[in-house]
Design a protein around this motif. Structure first.
Motif, short mmCIF file in Angstrom:
data_model
loop_
_atom_site.label_atom_id
_atom_site.label_comp_id
_atom_site.label_asym_id
_atom_site.label_seq_id
_atom_site.Cartn_x
_atom_site.Cartn_y
_atom_site.Cartn_z
N LYS A 31 0.84 -1.21 0.00
CA LYS A 31 0.00 0.00 0.00
C LYS A 31 0.87 1.25 0.00
CE LYS A 31 -4.21 -1.82 2.12
NZ LYS A 31 -4.91 -2.12 3.37
N ASP A 32 1.95 1.22 0.78
CA ASP A 32 2.88 2.35 0.85
C ASP A 32 3.61 2.55 -0.48
OD1 ASP A 32 4.25 4.31 2.70
OD2 ASP A 32 5.98 3.16 2.02
N MET A 33 4.07 1.44 -1.09
CA MET A 33 4.80 1.52 -2.36
C MET A 33 3.93 2.11 -3.47
SD MET A 33 6.76 -2.05 -2.92
CE MET A 33 8.38 -2.36 -2.26
N VAL A 34 2.68 1.63 -3.58
CA VAL A 34 1.84 2.10 -4.69
C VAL A 34 1.42 3.55 -4.46
CG1 VAL A 34 1.09 -0.22 -5.34
CG2 VAL A 34 -0.36 1.13 -3.84
N LYS A 35 1.28 3.93 -3.19
CA LYS A 35 0.97 5.33 -2.89
C LYS A 35 2.13 6.22 -3.33
CE LYS A 35 -1.09 8.16 0.63
NZ LYS A 35 -1.32 8.41 2.03
N LYS A 36 3.36 5.80 -3.03
CA LYS A 36 4.55 6.59 -3.41
C LYS A 36 4.70 6.67 -4.92
CE LYS A 36 7.19 6.28 0.81
NZ LYS A 36 7.71 5.28 1.74
N ARG A 37 4.16 5.69 -5.64
CA ARG A 37 4.21 5.72 -7.11
C ARG A 37 2.98 6.38 -7.71
NH1 ARG A 37 7.13 0.33 -9.35
NH2 ARG A 37 8.60 0.01 -7.66
N GLY A 38 2.09 6.89 -6.85
CA GLY A 38 0.88 7.54 -7.33
C GLY A 38 -0.12 6.57 -7.93
N LEU A 39 -0.06 5.31 -7.49
CA LEU A 39 -0.90 4.26 -8.10
C LEU A 39 -1.94 3.69 -7.14
CD1 LEU A 39 1.87 2.20 -9.96
CD2 LEU A 39 0.17 3.71 -11.01
N GLU A 40 -2.18 4.38 -6.01
CA GLU A 40 -3.05 3.76 -5.00
C GLU A 40 -4.46 3.50 -5.51
OE1 GLU A 40 -1.83 6.88 -4.83
OE2 GLU A 40 -2.85 8.07 -3.29
N HIS A 41 -4.92 4.30 -6.50
CA HIS A 41 -6.28 4.10 -7.00
C HIS A 41 -6.39 2.92 -7.97
CE1 HIS A 41 -7.25 7.64 -4.83
NE2 HIS A 41 -6.37 8.34 -5.51
N GLU A 42 -5.23 2.38 -8.36
CA GLU A 42 -5.22 1.24 -9.28
C GLU A 42 -5.37 -0.09 -8.55
OE1 GLU A 42 -4.58 1.52 -12.62
OE2 GLU A 42 -3.81 3.56 -12.78
N PHE A 43 -5.26 -0.05 -7.21
CA PHE A 43 -5.17 -1.30 -6.45
C PHE A 43 -6.18 -1.40 -5.32
CE2 PHE A 43 -0.93 -0.98 -8.29
CZ PHE A 43 -0.65 -2.29 -8.65
N TYR A 44 -6.63 -2.64 -5.06
CA TYR A 44 -7.27 -2.98 -3.80
C TYR A 44 -6.40 -4.08 -3.18
CZ TYR A 44 -10.50 -4.17 -0.17
OH TYR A 44 -11.04 -4.38 1.07
N ILE A 45 -5.87 -3.83 -1.98
CA ILE A 45 -4.87 -4.72 -1.39
C ILE A 45 -5.33 -5.15 0.01
CG2 ILE A 45 -2.45 -4.92 -0.68
CD1 ILE A 45 -1.92 -2.49 -2.63
N ALA A 46 -5.25 -6.45 0.29
CA ALA A 46 -5.65 -6.96 1.61
C ALA A 46 -4.81 -8.20 1.92
CB ALA A 46 -7.15 -7.28 1.61
N SER A 47 -5.09 -8.82 3.08
CA SER A 47 -4.36 -10.03 3.45
C SER A 47 -5.24 -10.96 4.27
CB SER A 47 -3.08 -9.69 4.22
OG SER A 47 -3.36 -9.03 5.44
N ALA A 48 -4.86 -12.25 4.29
CA ALA A 48 -5.65 -13.27 4.98
C ALA A 48 -4.76 -14.44 5.40
CB ALA A 48 -6.78 -13.76 4.08
N ALA A 49 -5.33 -15.31 6.23
CA ALA A 49 -4.61 -16.47 6.79
C ALA A 49 -5.14 -17.77 6.21
CB ALA A 49 -4.80 -16.49 8.30
N THR A 50 -4.29 -18.80 6.25
CA THR A 50 -4.81 -20.13 5.91
C THR A 50 -5.31 -20.86 7.16
OG1 THR A 50 -2.61 -21.12 6.08
CG2 THR A 50 -3.33 -20.41 3.88
N SER A 51 -4.94 -20.37 8.34
CA SER A 51 -5.44 -20.99 9.58
C SER A 51 -6.34 -20.00 10.31
CB SER A 51 -4.28 -21.38 10.50
OG SER A 51 -3.93 -20.31 11.36
N SER A 52 -7.14 -20.49 11.24
CA SER A 52 -7.99 -19.59 12.02
C SER A 52 -7.38 -19.32 13.40
CB SER A 52 -9.40 -20.17 12.16
OG SER A 52 -9.31 -21.52 12.53
N GLU A 53 -6.12 -19.78 13.56
CA GLU A 53 -5.40 -19.66 14.84
C GLU A 53 -5.41 -18.24 15.42
OE1 GLU A 53 -3.61 -21.97 17.59
OE2 GLU A 53 -3.97 -22.74 15.58
N GLU A 54 -5.19 -17.25 14.56
CA GLU A 54 -5.04 -15.86 15.03
C GLU A 54 -6.23 -14.97 14.64
OE1 GLU A 54 -2.56 -14.85 16.89
OE2 GLU A 54 -1.17 -16.54 16.70
N THR A 55 -7.32 -15.56 14.20
CA THR A 55 -8.47 -14.78 13.73
C THR A 55 -8.89 -13.71 14.74
OG1 THR A 55 -9.31 -16.56 12.34
CG2 THR A 55 -10.92 -14.91 13.03
N GLY A 56 -9.01 -12.47 14.27
CA GLY A 56 -9.44 -11.36 15.13
C GLY A 56 -8.31 -10.66 15.85
#
Ligand code: 4NP
Length: 164
Positions: free
Chosen positions: A23-48
């Protein structure tokens, strides 16, 4: 809009690091509106749970906040919602395939598969070394952005207002 979901085991160390550095990199390149960026887990160990303090402290060195991020598990629907689902290591990829039921559109890759030296990103939850994680993630993200430029998905001639 290019939708990118970073995935790791717990969604508290590596994948949120990749999410917020990108998110920081694309903002610095003026590209933040080109992207939707998120993250997720394969386990529910740390959910929340919030982002691990090792990742938070490392990103604070670069003025990057992870406020508001809480771990969530990957869902089958994420496969249709995102264009790229980028895991950190081989084990993530096999778990991602199990959760989504397959990868017919070849959306799934390891982040460092885009680099000249494809490899896993070690889990700092076990190694305790968030500096190596950060360097690996920056290498992978720069390679991924170069790949998107080569694909003509984003413009090459954008301003970079500061190295990450
Ligand atoms: P991450 O690290 O996959 O980089 O977020 C881990 C965090 C938590 C666990 C494993 C890895 N855990 O087993 O709870």
């Amino acid at each position: 809009m290019i939708r990118v979901l970073f995935v790791c085991l717990g969604n508290i160390c590596r994948s949120p690091m990749a999410e917020f550095v990108m998110k920081d990199m694309v903002k610095k390149r003026g590209l933040e509106h080109e992207f939707y960026i998120a993250s997720a887990a394969t386990s529910s160990e740390e959910t929340g749970n919030p982002v691990h303090h090792g990742t938070r402290n490392k990103l604070m060195q670069y003025g990057i906040s992870t406020a508001g991020k809480y771990a969530r598990k990957l869902t089958k629907k994420d496969y249709t919602d995102y264009d790229y689902l980028l895991g950190m290591e081989e084990r993530n990829l096999s778990n991602m395939l199990r959760i989504t039921g397959g990868d017919p559109k070849e959306k799934m890759h390891r982040l460092l598969d885009f680099s000249d030296n494809p490899r896993d990103i070690a889990d700092p939850w076990f190694t305790g070394n968030f500096d190596v994680t950060y360097d690996d993630i920056v290498e992978g993200l720069e390679a991924f952005l170069d790949f998107l430029i080569q694909e003509n998905a984003i413009p090459a001639n954008t301003q970079n207002n500061g190295a990450v």
